[in-house]
Scaffold this active site. Structure first.
Site, short mmCIF file in Angstrom:
data_model
loop_
_atom_site.label_atom_id
_atom_site.label_comp_id
_atom_site.label_asym_id
_atom_site.label_seq_id
_atom_site.Cartn_x
_atom_site.Cartn_y
_atom_site.Cartn_z
N ALA A 76 0.13 -2.08 2.13
CA ALA A 76 -0.03 -3.38 1.49
C ALA A 76 0.84 -3.40 0.24
CB ALA A 76 -1.50 -3.59 1.13
N GLU A 86 -2.42 1.38 9.26
CA GLU A 86 -3.54 0.60 9.82
C GLU A 86 -3.04 -0.48 10.78
OE1 GLU A 86 -5.00 -0.02 5.83
OE2 GLU A 86 -6.91 0.92 6.34
N GLU A 93 -3.74 5.77 0.04
CA GLU A 93 -4.42 4.91 -0.94
C GLU A 93 -5.10 5.72 -2.04
OE1 GLU A 93 -4.62 4.59 2.38
OE2 GLU A 93 -4.57 2.47 2.97
N GLY A 124 -1.75 0.33 4.71
CA GLY A 124 -1.86 -0.81 5.62
C GLY A 124 -0.83 -0.76 6.75
C1 HXC Z 1 5.06 -2.52 -2.96
C2 HXC Z 1 6.53 -0.85 -2.40
C3 HXC Z 1 5.55 -0.21 -1.59
C4 HXC Z 1 4.27 -0.84 -1.51
C5 HXC Z 1 7.35 0.96 -1.51
N1 HXC Z 1 7.62 -0.09 -2.30
N2 HXC Z 1 6.09 0.90 -1.07
N3 HXC Z 1 6.28 -1.98 -3.06
N4 HXC Z 1 4.07 -1.97 -2.21
N5 HXC Z 1 3.28 -0.36 -0.74
C6 HXC Z 1 8.88 -0.39 -2.98
C7 HXC Z 1 9.12 0.50 -4.18
O1 HXC Z 1 8.44 -0.01 -5.32
C8 HXC Z 1 10.62 0.40 -4.33
O2 HXC Z 1 10.93 -0.84 -4.92
C9 HXC Z 1 11.10 0.32 -2.88
O3 HXC Z 1 9.97 -0.10 -2.12
C10 HXC Z 1 11.56 1.68 -2.33
O4 HXC Z 1 10.52 2.60 -2.54
P1 HXC Z 1 10.74 4.02 -3.26
O5 HXC Z 1 9.42 4.47 -3.75
O6 HXC Z 1 11.86 3.96 -4.23
O7 HXC Z 1 11.21 4.89 -2.00
P2 HXC Z 1 11.02 6.44 -1.76
O8 HXC Z 1 11.31 7.22 -3.01
O9 HXC Z 1 11.80 6.74 -0.53
O10 HXC Z 1 9.45 6.63 -1.45
C11 HXC Z 1 8.94 6.07 -0.30
C12 HXC Z 1 7.37 6.09 -0.36
C13 HXC Z 1 6.92 5.40 -1.67
C14 HXC Z 1 6.87 7.54 -0.34
C15 HXC Z 1 6.87 5.37 0.87
O11 HXC Z 1 7.58 4.12 -1.76
C16 HXC Z 1 5.43 5.15 -1.73
O12 HXC Z 1 4.65 6.05 -2.01
N6 HXC Z 1 5.01 3.89 -1.51
C17 HXC Z 1 3.63 3.50 -1.63
C18 HXC Z 1 2.85 3.91 -0.42
C19 HXC Z 1 1.37 3.54 -0.55
O13 HXC Z 1 0.69 3.93 -1.50
N7 HXC Z 1 0.87 2.74 0.39
C20 HXC Z 1 -0.51 2.27 0.38
C21 HXC Z 1 -0.61 0.93 -0.31
S1 HXC Z 1 -2.29 0.39 -0.44
P3 HXC Z 1 11.91 -0.94 -6.20
O14 HXC Z 1 11.83 -2.36 -6.60
O15 HXC Z 1 11.42 0.03 -7.20
O16 HXC Z 1 13.25 -0.56 -5.61
C22 HXC Z 1 -2.67 -0.18 1.08
C23 HXC Z 1 -4.08 -0.69 1.25
C24 HXC Z 1 -4.24 -1.47 2.54
O17 HXC Z 1 -1.90 -0.18 1.97
C25 HXC Z 1 -5.54 -2.18 2.57
C26 HXC Z 1 -5.51 -3.43 3.39
C27 HXC Z 1 -5.10 -4.67 2.68
#
Ligand code: HXC
Length: 257
Positions: free
Chosen positions: A65, A111, A131, A108
């Protein structure tokens, strides 16, 4: 509806929806989810399409998400946004949906893949529920579907550590149907979609519905549900055609009726 965050390609009788926010690893914001649900529901009532693929790009299926959209939200904001109604609508799609996953399928994103009926992965796919690293926990089915897919112990470790599972381990654990080199995974997903799309559509829908019921019902109730769907198909022209074609040693011609 104009699509900004997804693209739709129809190759009748299959359709492919590509998540298309590559700059943010296909983070699932409100707009993307609305477009995805709208598109899936349209395809579900489009008689020319029998099987749907959801995919991302080589680097990311979806990294979860959109964290930026949620970062400042409080409980009441989250409740009033009601983003889970979109997820519930995805669950009600009747046609088979295949996830073709390459790169990150996190939170997400994982999921969403698990809400699909079959998961085809590239060798670079990474599945995870990270998460916990941002102070929350899975909210779109991760604790339930991952546990059912890989078992309590593997799911617990992934969810409590936020660690990722490789495509190979995901296949061994039962989370993924098959793994292919990155150049081939989408074509293989399409091959499988075309195979499923060549089967009688009504039987496919009722079979999908029956398999999904096994996640909710006791064996006794599930068997009864299955039997009713089995009987129901004897009202279809495709049942008559399928059995007649077998007896006459020819290919069946499905009508979807
Ligand atoms: C918003 C995101 C994002 C996310 C990545 N980006 N994941 N933006 N929401 N979930 C953005 C980053 O901010 C960055 O933008 C660009 O994508 C590239 O990501 P990087 O982090 O620079 O890439 P990398 O170093 O290769 O790392 C990849 C990654 C990391 C390991 C996947 O991006 C990461 O940890 N992302 C978050 C993953 C996460 O926590 N997902 C769960 C979310 S909560 P900029 O602008 O800086 O270039 C969830 C709850 C669901 O899903 C519940 C239901 C609704």
């Amino acid at each position: 509806m104009e699509f900004e965050n997804i693209t739709l390609t129809k190759e009748i009788p299959i359709a492919t929806i590509q998540l298309n926010r590559p700059d943010v690893l296909n983070a699932l914001n409100h707009r993307l989810l609305s477009e995805l649900v709208f598109c899936l529901e349209q395809l579900d009532s489009d008689d020319s399409v029998n099987c749907v693929i959801i995919t991302g790009n080589e680097k990311a299926f979806a990294a979860g998400a959109d964290i930026k959209e949620m970062a400042e939200a409080d409980t009441i904001d989250m409740l009033s946004r009601d983003s889970f109604s979109a997820w519930d609508r995805i669950r009600r799609i009747k046609k088979p949906v295949i996830a073709a996953v390459s790169g990150f399928a996190l939170g997400g994103g994982c999921e969403l893949a698990m809400m699909c009926d079959i998961i085809i992965a590239s060798e670079t796919a990474k599945f995870g529920q990270p998460e916990i690293n941002i102070g929350v926990m899975p909210g779109a089915g991760g604790t339930q579907r991952l546990t059912r897919a890989v078992g309590k112990y593997r799911a617990m470790e992934m969810i409590l550590t936020g660690g990722m599972m490789s495509a190979g381990d995901a296949a061994k654990s039962g989370l993924v149907n098959r793994v292919f080199p990155v150049e081939l995974y989408l074509e293989e997903a399409k091959r499988l979609a075309r195979l499923i799309a060549s089967k009688p559509p009504l039987a496919v829908k009722l079979a999908k519905e029956s398999v999904l019921k096994s996640e909710e019902l006791s064996l006794k109730d599930g068997l009864e549900f299955e039997r009713k769907n089995f009987y129901m198909l004897f009202s279809s022209e495709d049942q008559k055609e399928g059995m007649k074609a077998f007896v006459e040693k020819r290919d069946p011609r499905w009508k979807g009726k």
